[in-house]
Scaffold this active site. Structure first.
Site, PDB file in Angstrom:
ATOM      1  CD  GLU A 363     -13.250   3.412  -1.847  1.00  0.00           C
ATOM      2  OE1 GLU A 363     -13.022   3.967  -0.771  1.00  0.00           O
ATOM      3  OE2 GLU A 363     -13.844   3.960  -2.784  1.00  0.00           O
ATOM      4  CB  SER A 366     -14.080  -8.373   4.635  1.00  0.00           C
ATOM      5  OG  SER A 366     -15.285  -7.853   4.128  1.00  0.00           O
TER       6      SER A 366
HETATM    7  N1  CAA Z   1      -3.924   5.396   7.222  1.00  0.00           N
HETATM    8  C1  CAA Z   1      -2.790   6.121   7.166  1.00  0.00           C
HETATM    9  N2  CAA Z   1      -1.577   5.562   6.946  1.00  0.00           N
HETATM   10  C2  CAA Z   1      -1.527   4.226   6.789  1.00  0.00           C
HETATM   11  C3  CAA Z   1      -2.685   3.409   6.809  1.00  0.00           C
HETATM   12  C4  CAA Z   1      -3.920   4.048   7.060  1.00  0.00           C
HETATM   13  N3  CAA Z   1      -5.070   3.354   7.104  1.00  0.00           N
HETATM   14  N4  CAA Z   1      -2.310   2.129   6.601  1.00  0.00           N
HETATM   15  C5  CAA Z   1      -0.984   2.129   6.429  1.00  0.00           C
HETATM   16  N5  CAA Z   1      -0.515   3.392   6.540  1.00  0.00           N
HETATM   17  C6  CAA Z   1       0.882   3.834   6.447  1.00  0.00           C
HETATM   18  C7  CAA Z   1       1.717   3.191   7.554  1.00  0.00           C
HETATM   19  O1  CAA Z   1       1.673   3.991   8.745  1.00  0.00           O
HETATM   20  C8  CAA Z   1       3.094   3.167   6.928  1.00  0.00           C
HETATM   21  O2  CAA Z   1       3.681   4.451   6.976  1.00  0.00           O
HETATM   22  P1  CAA Z   1       5.117   4.704   7.677  1.00  0.00           P
HETATM   23  O3  CAA Z   1       6.095   3.735   7.076  1.00  0.00           O
HETATM   24  O4  CAA Z   1       5.401   6.132   7.396  1.00  0.00           O
HETATM   25  O5  CAA Z   1       4.899   4.416   9.120  1.00  0.00           O
HETATM   26  C9  CAA Z   1       2.804   2.901   5.473  1.00  0.00           C
HETATM   27  O6  CAA Z   1       1.447   3.330   5.239  1.00  0.00           O
HETATM   28  C10 CAA Z   1       2.956   1.454   5.077  1.00  0.00           C
HETATM   29  O7  CAA Z   1       2.118   0.715   5.908  1.00  0.00           O
HETATM   30  P2  CAA Z   1       2.299  -0.826   6.181  1.00  0.00           P
HETATM   31  O8  CAA Z   1       3.725  -1.131   6.540  1.00  0.00           O
HETATM   32  O9  CAA Z   1       1.231  -1.203   7.142  1.00  0.00           O
HETATM   33  O10 CAA Z   1       2.051  -1.400   4.707  1.00  0.00           O
HETATM   34  P3  CAA Z   1       1.584  -2.828   4.233  1.00  0.00           P
HETATM   35  O11 CAA Z   1       2.306  -3.151   2.998  1.00  0.00           O
HETATM   36  O12 CAA Z   1       1.649  -3.805   5.358  1.00  0.00           O
HETATM   37  O13 CAA Z   1       0.039  -2.585   3.775  1.00  0.00           O
HETATM   38  C11 CAA Z   1      -2.301  -2.245   3.967  1.00  0.00           C
HETATM   39  C12 CAA Z   1      -0.895  -1.937   4.495  1.00  0.00           C
HETATM   40  C13 CAA Z   1      -3.224  -1.720   5.051  1.00  0.00           C
HETATM   41  C14 CAA Z   1      -2.526  -3.722   3.794  1.00  0.00           C
HETATM   42  C15 CAA Z   1      -2.484  -1.486   2.633  1.00  0.00           C
HETATM   43  O14 CAA Z   1      -1.667  -2.016   1.627  1.00  0.00           O
HETATM   44  C16 CAA Z   1      -3.930  -1.473   2.150  1.00  0.00           C
HETATM   45  O15 CAA Z   1      -4.734  -0.708   2.660  1.00  0.00           O
HETATM   46  N6  CAA Z   1      -4.252  -2.307   1.149  1.00  0.00           N
HETATM   47  C17 CAA Z   1      -5.575  -2.270   0.505  1.00  0.00           C
HETATM   48  C18 CAA Z   1      -5.572  -1.317  -0.646  1.00  0.00           C
HETATM   49  C19 CAA Z   1      -6.931  -0.877  -1.014  1.00  0.00           C
HETATM   50  O16 CAA Z   1      -7.746  -0.535  -0.170  1.00  0.00           O
HETATM   51  N7  CAA Z   1      -7.183  -0.838  -2.307  1.00  0.00           N
HETATM   52  C20 CAA Z   1      -8.424  -0.346  -2.793  1.00  0.00           C
HETATM   53  C21 CAA Z   1      -8.258   0.213  -4.149  1.00  0.00           C
HETATM   54  S1  CAA Z   1      -9.075   1.711  -4.420  1.00  0.00           S
HETATM   55  C22 CAA Z   1     -10.651   1.323  -4.916  1.00  0.00           C
HETATM   56  O17 CAA Z   1     -11.141   0.263  -4.755  1.00  0.00           O
HETATM   57  C23 CAA Z   1     -11.337   2.493  -5.482  1.00  0.00           C
HETATM   58  C24 CAA Z   1     -12.480   2.271  -6.342  1.00  0.00           C
HETATM   59  O18 CAA Z   1     -12.383   2.485  -7.531  1.00  0.00           O
HETATM   60  C25 CAA Z   1     -13.812   1.962  -5.728  1.00  0.00           C
END
Ligand code: CAA
Length: 379
Positions: A363, A366
């Protein structure tokens, strides 16, 4: 500021605590060793209302607040983090997104059964080449009349084989980057949907983590959640809440290990007195207790903000970052307090140490939490 829990919240915590002692503790070592999914235990958790805690009762949920949810998550994670990850994914990644953004038809068909614990859900975002970089989705969904054709592979999916309903994130328009990503409901058994190999993991070995393959799977348009292009926002918003669940899981793993170390330190004697009377052990216990309390405050703050309808994305990232680091540090120290006994399965702390590691990874690692936090504070 109120630092007291309500009677209802205490009742939920106590019910979860009792359940862990009678239903989860027996067999937890065997399930870990044999990598056996806790089917029976999860079924009972559903019957007790732990699988859809925050869902509106009209969809068979518990109608509880997020504070109650994190209290239950902490208790269950103290004993069995494999069971609690299923609970967390079902509650905060699957039920939450369906309730918030699903159509009434989708809620009636899926949410009612997911919230009651009759069936389990899975959240499918990660791919072999898209983990932290979640916008690089290769799974595609091509619109063909009244349905989409889904192709691709998902990796490390919790509840991979035990789920009946899968929320799958896929690219619907590769030219639009993250704005070309959508989310679909897929059912187990649909033609072309194959559940791949089960991962042989370091920790949370009782949970079933699988890869999933989609080959020309026909997905009716009515199974899309929200508009086309909404999938990435859906995933990010869902993960904001999911991270509170995993932070609570990390807190539970840490407090479970700490409670075992504390009890053991009072029983084990060395140099003529219980080791709890040696300052080397006392200082470890003091550090553990303080770190856990700080983590608990962050987790509860994130839950409270969510319950107040305020923005909780920063708070949930901070809670997950800190609580997962604490889980790792505290479990390592709990093994150390146990000495040689800590290194064998019977004493539980080695399992908790192995379980702790995943909370720094799934999810959002870190490092990803630090990206979320730094972007927020620098905005
Ligand atoms: N909340 C709401 N919206 C968000 C957000 C958040 N925390 N983070 C990014 N966004 C939105 C941004 O506002 C943007 O939207 P707009 O273009 O409309 O403004 C859009 O998402 C894209 O954001 P970024 O340009 O910041 O995108 P990025 O490519 O730089 O990546 C990141 C952002 C935070 C690194 C994201 O890719 C991320 O969270 N990565 C990790 C993914 C993750 O957590 N995976 C876990 C898998 S699920 C799992 O593990 C489940 C399980 O089985 C236990």
């Amino acid at each position: 500021m109120h630092f007291e829990f309500t009677e209802e919240q205490i009742a939920v915590r106590d019910a979860a605590r009792e359940f862990t002692q009678t239903e989860l503790l027996p067999g937890v070592i065997e399930r870990d060793t044999e990598a056996k999914f806790p089917h029976e235990q999860i079924k009972k958790m559903g019957e007790l209302g732990f699988m859809g805690m925050m869902v509106d009762p009209k969809y068979n949920g518990g109608g509880m607040d997020t504070i109650s949810y994190v209290l239950a998550m902490e208790e269950i994670s103290k004993i069995d983090a494999s069971a609690s990850v299923s609970m967390s994914v079902n509650n905060s990644l699957v039920c939450w997104g369906l309730e918030k953004y699903g159509t009434e038809e989708q809620k009636q068909k899926y949410l009612t059964r997911l919230a009651s614990g009759e069936i389990l859900g899975a959240f499918c975002l990660s791919e072999p080449e898209a983990g932290s970089d979640a916008t690089s989705q290769k799974t595609s969904a091509e619109l063909k009349g009244d349905h989409y054709v889904l192709n691709g592979t998902k990796n490390w999916i919790t509840n991979g084989s035990s789920a009946s309903v899968y929320l799958v994130i896929a690219q619907t328009d590769a030219t639009k980057g993250h704005k070309g990503i959508s989310v679909f409901i897929i059912e187990k058994g649909w033609e072309g949907f194959v559940i791949g190999k089960k991962e042989d993991k370091l920790g949370i070995r009782g949970s079933d983590t699988h890869s999933l393959m989609f080959s020309d799977v026909k997905v009716p348009v009515a199974k899309r959640i929200g508009e086309e292009g909404f999938g990435f926002t859906f995933a990010m918003e869902t993960l904001n809440g999911g991270r509170i669940g995993i932070a609570a899981q990390a807190l539970g793993i840490a407090s479970g290990a700490y409670e075992l170390a504390l009890a053991y330190s009072k029983e084990r004697k060395a140099f003529g007195k219980p080791i709890s009377q040696h300052q080397a052990i006392q200082f470890k216990l003091a550090d553990m207790a303080t770190q856990i309390e700080a983590a608990r405050m962050l987790v509860l703050k994130a839950a409270w903000l969510k319950d107040q309808g305020q923005d909780y994305s920063l708070a949930s990232a901070m809670a997950k970052l800190y609580a997962s680091e604490v889980a790792m540090q505290v479990t390592v120290e709990a093994v150390q307090v146990h000495g040689g006994y800590g290194y064998v399965k019977e004493y539980h702390v080695e399992r908790l140490m192995r379980d702790a590691k995943i909370t720094q990874i799934y999810e959002g690692t870190s490092e990803i939490q630090k990206i979320v936090i730094s972007r927020s504070i620098l905005r």
